[in-house]
Scaffold this motif. Structure first.
Motif, PDB file in Angstrom:
ATOM      1  N   GLU A 120     -15.995  18.602 -30.519  1.00 27.26           N
ATOM      2  CA  GLU A 120     -14.779  17.952 -31.014  1.00 27.26           C
ATOM      3  C   GLU A 120     -14.194  18.824 -32.123  1.00 27.26           C
ATOM      4  OE1 GLU A 120     -15.998  13.307 -30.220  1.00 27.26           O
ATOM      5  OE2 GLU A 120     -16.836  14.345 -31.948  1.00 27.26           O
ATOM      6  N   VAL A 121     -13.555  19.910 -31.713  1.00 24.42           N
ATOM      7  CA  VAL A 121     -13.063  20.911 -32.660  1.00 24.42           C
ATOM      8  C   VAL A 121     -11.579  21.153 -32.439  1.00 24.42           C
ATOM      9  CG1 VAL A 121     -15.301  22.054 -32.898  1.00 24.42           C
ATOM     10  CG2 VAL A 121     -13.727  22.834 -31.130  1.00 24.42           C
ATOM     11  N   ASN A 122     -10.884  21.402 -33.532  1.00 23.97           N
ATOM     12  CA  ASN A 122      -9.449  21.695 -33.493  1.00 23.97           C
ATOM     13  C   ASN A 122      -9.189  23.035 -34.156  1.00 23.97           C
ATOM     14  OD1 ASN A 122      -8.718  19.238 -32.368  1.00 23.97           O
ATOM     15  ND2 ASN A 122      -8.272  18.283 -34.322  1.00 23.97           N
ATOM     16  N   GLY A 123      -8.391  23.857 -33.509  1.00 21.63           N
ATOM     17  CA  GLY A 123      -8.028  25.141 -34.083  1.00 21.63           C
ATOM     18  C   GLY A 123      -6.529  25.315 -34.221  1.00 21.63           C
ATOM     19  N   PRO A 179     -20.230  31.552 -25.839  1.00 24.10           N
ATOM     20  CA  PRO A 179     -20.262  32.991 -25.527  1.00 24.10           C
ATOM     21  C   PRO A 179     -18.952  33.644 -25.929  1.00 24.10           C
ATOM     22  CG  PRO A 179     -19.943  31.679 -23.537  1.00 24.10           C
ATOM     23  CD  PRO A 179     -20.238  30.700 -24.639  1.00 24.10           C
ATOM     24  N   SER A 180     -19.009  34.883 -26.303  1.00 21.91           N
ATOM     25  CA  SER A 180     -17.833  35.670 -26.693  1.00 21.91           C
ATOM     26  C   SER A 180     -17.077  35.017 -27.833  1.00 21.91           C
ATOM     27  CB  SER A 180     -16.885  35.890 -25.505  1.00 21.91           C
ATOM     28  OG  SER A 180     -16.240  34.680 -25.127  1.00 21.91           O
ATOM     29  N   SER A 181     -17.779  34.648 -28.892  1.00 22.27           N
ATOM     30  CA  SER A 181     -17.132  33.999 -30.024  1.00 22.27           C
ATOM     31  C   SER A 181     -17.149  34.918 -31.242  1.00 22.27           C
ATOM     32  CB  SER A 181     -17.843  32.683 -30.362  1.00 22.27           C
ATOM     33  OG  SER A 181     -19.182  32.928 -30.730  1.00 22.27           O
ATOM     34  N   TRP A 182     -16.466  34.503 -32.284  1.00 22.95           N
ATOM     35  CA  TRP A 182     -16.328  35.222 -33.531  1.00 22.95           C
ATOM     36  C   TRP A 182     -15.694  36.594 -33.304  1.00 22.95           C
ATOM     37  CZ3 TRP A 182     -20.348  33.845 -37.873  1.00 22.95           C
ATOM     38  CH2 TRP A 182     -20.253  32.473 -38.130  1.00 22.95           C
ATOM     39  N   ALA A 183     -16.199  37.663 -33.914  1.00 30.45           N
ATOM     40  CA  ALA A 183     -15.461  38.940 -33.931  1.00 30.45           C
ATOM     41  C   ALA A 183     -15.502  39.633 -32.576  1.00 30.45           C
ATOM     42  CB  ALA A 183     -16.050  39.863 -34.991  1.00 30.45           C
ATOM     43  N   PRO A 184     -14.351  40.111 -32.107  1.00 28.73           N
ATOM     44  CA  PRO A 184     -14.362  40.945 -30.908  1.00 28.73           C
ATOM     45  C   PRO A 184     -14.888  42.342 -31.261  1.00 28.73           C
ATOM     46  CG  PRO A 184     -12.151  40.869 -31.810  1.00 28.73           C
ATOM     47  CD  PRO A 184     -12.986  39.950 -32.657  1.00 28.73           C
ATOM     48  N   TRP A 214     -13.192  34.665 -28.713  1.00 23.35           N
ATOM     49  CA  TRP A 214     -13.133  35.540 -29.887  1.00 23.35           C
ATOM     50  C   TRP A 214     -12.126  34.992 -30.891  1.00 23.35           C
ATOM     51  CZ3 TRP A 214     -12.613  40.317 -26.281  1.00 23.35           C
ATOM     52  CH2 TRP A 214     -13.896  40.768 -25.930  1.00 23.35           C
ATOM     53  N   SER A 215     -12.355  35.303 -32.154  1.00 21.74           N
ATOM     54  CA  SER A 215     -11.453  34.845 -33.216  1.00 21.74           C
ATOM     55  C   SER A 215     -10.104  35.548 -33.186  1.00 21.74           C
ATOM     56  CB  SER A 215     -12.109  35.044 -34.579  1.00 21.74           C
ATOM     57  OG  SER A 215     -13.218  34.189 -34.705  1.00 21.74           O
ATOM     58  N   ALA A 216      -9.997  36.587 -32.419  1.00 22.92           N
ATOM     59  CA  ALA A 216      -8.716  37.244 -32.128  1.00 22.92           C
ATOM     60  C   ALA A 216      -8.854  37.891 -30.760  1.00 22.92           C
ATOM     61  CB  ALA A 216      -8.353  38.282 -33.178  1.00 22.92           C
ATOM     62  N   ARG A 217      -7.799  37.845 -29.987  1.00 20.47           N
ATOM     63  CA  ARG A 217      -7.856  38.388 -28.642  1.00 20.47           C
ATOM     64  C   ARG A 217      -6.458  38.772 -28.196  1.00 20.47           C
ATOM     65  NH1 ARG A 217      -8.870  32.852 -25.005  1.00 20.47           N
ATOM     66  NH2 ARG A 217      -6.703  32.096 -25.097  1.00 20.47           N
ATOM     67  N   ILE A 218      -6.383  39.486 -27.081  1.00 20.76           N
ATOM     68  CA  ILE A 218      -5.103  39.758 -26.440  1.00 20.76           C
ATOM     69  C   ILE A 218      -4.835  38.609 -25.482  1.00 20.76           C
ATOM     70  CG2 ILE A 218      -3.868  41.306 -24.885  1.00 20.76           C
ATOM     71  CD1 ILE A 218      -5.541  43.609 -26.080  1.00 20.76           C
ATOM     72  N   GLU A 226      -3.327  37.243 -30.167  1.00 16.32           N
ATOM     73  CA  GLU A 226      -3.560  35.847 -30.542  1.00 16.32           C
ATOM     74  C   GLU A 226      -4.656  35.782 -31.601  1.00 16.32           C
ATOM     75  OE1 GLU A 226      -4.692  31.579 -28.403  1.00 16.32           O
ATOM     76  OE2 GLU A 226      -4.706  33.447 -27.249  1.00 16.32           O
ATOM     77  N   VAL A 227      -4.296  35.316 -32.784  1.00 14.05           N
ATOM     78  CA  VAL A 227      -5.258  35.166 -33.879  1.00 14.05           C
ATOM     79  C   VAL A 227      -5.741  33.724 -33.866  1.00 14.05           C
ATOM     80  CG1 VAL A 227      -5.684  35.478 -36.346  1.00 14.05           C
ATOM     81  CG2 VAL A 227      -3.988  36.908 -35.183  1.00 14.05           C
ATOM     82  N   ARG A 228      -7.060  33.529 -33.642  1.00 13.71           N
ATOM     83  CA  ARG A 228      -7.627  32.212 -33.358  1.00 13.71           C
ATOM     84  C   ARG A 228      -8.699  31.800 -34.373  1.00 13.71           C
ATOM     85  NH1 ARG A 228      -7.496  30.812 -27.980  1.00 13.71           N
ATOM     86  NH2 ARG A 228      -9.677  30.161 -28.050  1.00 13.71           N
ATOM     87  N   VAL A 229      -8.776  32.476 -35.484  1.00 15.39           N
ATOM     88  CA  VAL A 229      -9.858  32.248 -36.436  1.00 15.39           C
ATOM     89  C   VAL A 229      -9.677  30.973 -37.250  1.00 15.39           C
ATOM     90  CG1 VAL A 229      -8.836  33.530 -38.373  1.00 15.39           C
ATOM     91  CG2 VAL A 229     -11.342  33.483 -38.084  1.00 15.39           C
ATOM     92  N   PHE A 230      -8.494  30.414 -37.260  1.00 13.87           N
ATOM     93  CA  PHE A 230      -8.156  29.342 -38.196  1.00 13.87           C
ATOM     94  C   PHE A 230      -8.619  27.969 -37.722  1.00 13.87           C
ATOM     95  CE2 PHE A 230      -4.565  32.409 -38.016  1.00 13.87           C
ATOM     96  CZ  PHE A 230      -4.767  33.024 -39.244  1.00 13.87           C
ATOM     97  N   ASP A 231      -9.084  27.144 -38.672  1.00 12.35           N
ATOM     98  CA  ASP A 231      -9.194  25.716 -38.426  1.00 12.35           C
ATOM     99  C   ASP A 231      -7.789  25.130 -38.306  1.00 12.35           C
ATOM    100  OD1 ASP A 231     -11.930  25.916 -38.750  1.00 12.35           O
ATOM    101  OD2 ASP A 231     -12.011  24.804 -40.635  1.00 12.35           O
ATOM    102  N   ALA A 232      -7.668  24.001 -37.607  1.00 16.00           N
ATOM    103  CA  ALA A 232      -6.423  23.249 -37.668  1.00 16.00           C
ATOM    104  C   ALA A 232      -6.112  22.938 -39.127  1.00 16.00           C
ATOM    105  CB  ALA A 232      -6.560  21.957 -36.872  1.00 16.00           C
TER     106      ALA A 232
END
Length: 372
Positions: A120-123, A179-184, A214-218, A226-232
């Motif tokens: 139950e996570v929001n980004g 899998p494939s989370s945090w830093a690319p 990943w926390s950032a990806r193409i 796409e920068v995805r590191v942020f919490d909502a």
């Protein structure tokens, strides 16, 4: 001027217990049919919903769309005695959320197994337009080293199961299990990037490229990084601040950054998730360990020319001043609970998605007039 787009995820929470609740039958369908100044879509769980802006060029346009979308879902939440919460995780949970009906989500749920019960996570995801494939790979490499300080600035998920997790971003810890989370990793070119992603699909770690965590990806759908590191985020203002930082980093192509490696970035992501702006991080400009505020100030100095050129310098400065005064979202959530318990936290979360109209109330029962 390079455009950007913002995707925000929200959890519908019961307004009293602050546990996730599924949207009432038909509500998701009514909201997601609307196409006015952005878009509302379904998300992984039936208690979640996602708001997406159209591509925008300015902070003013981004904030206007976010406020409109937040008001829309806030109104529907209020109708159901719920809160559309801009928080990385719920305050408490019954672990009873169900997966939204979708072939893609069914495949993801089968892959995650029991992990779905805690997911139950929001980004907050920020897309920044970059014209060509190779340019996106170079931009991704620039973003990597700044991911920890971006997380430290925006941690907003301090609670788990009704208790303080002692983390600024518990969401990040939950994401780490995927899998494939945090830093690319670092990629030489676009072909190597595509081959790396395909390898993860081939080994069965991902159902498809769209499941990359990943926390950032193409982006697999748009010509964006796409920068995805942020919490909502608690407020639209906080979300736009994160977006402006992301755009400036992506567009600053002359940053002399040290290669601190995936392990160094991940270690800093962990300390950022744990301590927020009280963390010690590896500075990507020097490779040295510094406090989070020092790294944040160096990041701001590094991207200052891009901020000026884009007209975002004043708003970013105000964002830093706001953080120094009010703290991060995690700080504000903790302060609310300390001062007034769950009711105060409910008010803080509700203020981020203010309903533009009063909630409707059931009509009072008719009382027959007395006979003469």
């Amino acid at each position: 001027m390079s455009r950007f787009g913002i995707e925000e995820e929200f959890l519908f929470l019961d307004e009293h217990s602050l546990v996730p609740v599924a949207l009432a039958s038909g509500t998701r369908e009514r909201i997601t049919r609307l196409r006015t100044g952005g878009e509302v879509t379904t998300e992984y769980l039936t208690s979640q919903i996602e708001c997406l802006t159209e591509p925008v060029a300015t902070a003013v346009d981004a904030e206007a769309q976010l406020m409109h979308l937040r008001g829309l879902i806030g109104w529907h939440a209020r109708e159901q005695h719920a809160i559309a919460a801009g928080s990385g995780t719920p305050f408490a949970t019954t672990r009873s959320s169900t997966v939204s009906p979708s072939p893609h989500y069914d495949e993801v749920a089968e892959q995650l197994g029991h992990l779905t019960r805690d997911h139950e996570v929001n980004g907050l995801h920020v897309h920044v337009e970059v014209a060509d494939d190779e340019g996106r790979v170079r931009a991704l490499d620039r973003v990597r080293g700044w991911l920890p300080v971006l997380l430290a600035l925006t941690g907003n998920s301090p609670f788990v199961n009704g208790r303080d997790s002692a983390f600024a971003s518990w969401r990040s810890i939950l994401i780490r299990r995927l899998p494939s989370s945090w830093a690319p990793p670092r990629f030489r070119d676009y072909d190597e990037y595509r081959a790396g992603v395909q390898r993860l699909v081939d080994v069965g770690a991902l159902a498809d490229a769209a499941s990359l965590s990943w926390s950032a990806r193409i982006s697999d759908r748009y010509p964006t990084v796409e920068v995805r590191v942020f919490d909502a985020q608690l407020t639209a203002e906080d979300a736009v601040f994160a977006a402006l930082l992301s755009r400036a980093i992506v567009l600053t192509d002359d940053q002399p950054l040290a290669d601190i490696g995936v392990d160094g970035i991940d270690a800093s992501l962990w300390t950022a998730a744990r301590r927020g702006m009280g963390a010690r991080l590896i500075d990507p400009t020097t490779g040295e360990v510094e406090d989070a505020w020092t790294v944040a100030d160096r990041m701001r100095a590094s991207i200052a020319p891009a901020l000026r050129e884009l007209g975002d310098e004043d708003r970013v400065r105000e964002g830093f001043e706001r953080l120094r005064t009010l703290g991060t979202g995690a700080d504000r959530q903790r302060r609310a609970v300390h001062d007034g318990g769950a009711p105060a936290l409910a008010e803080l979360l509700r203020a981020g998605t203010p309903a533009p109209f009063p909630a409707s109330t059931p009509a009072a029962p008719r009382v027959p007039a007395p006979k003469p």
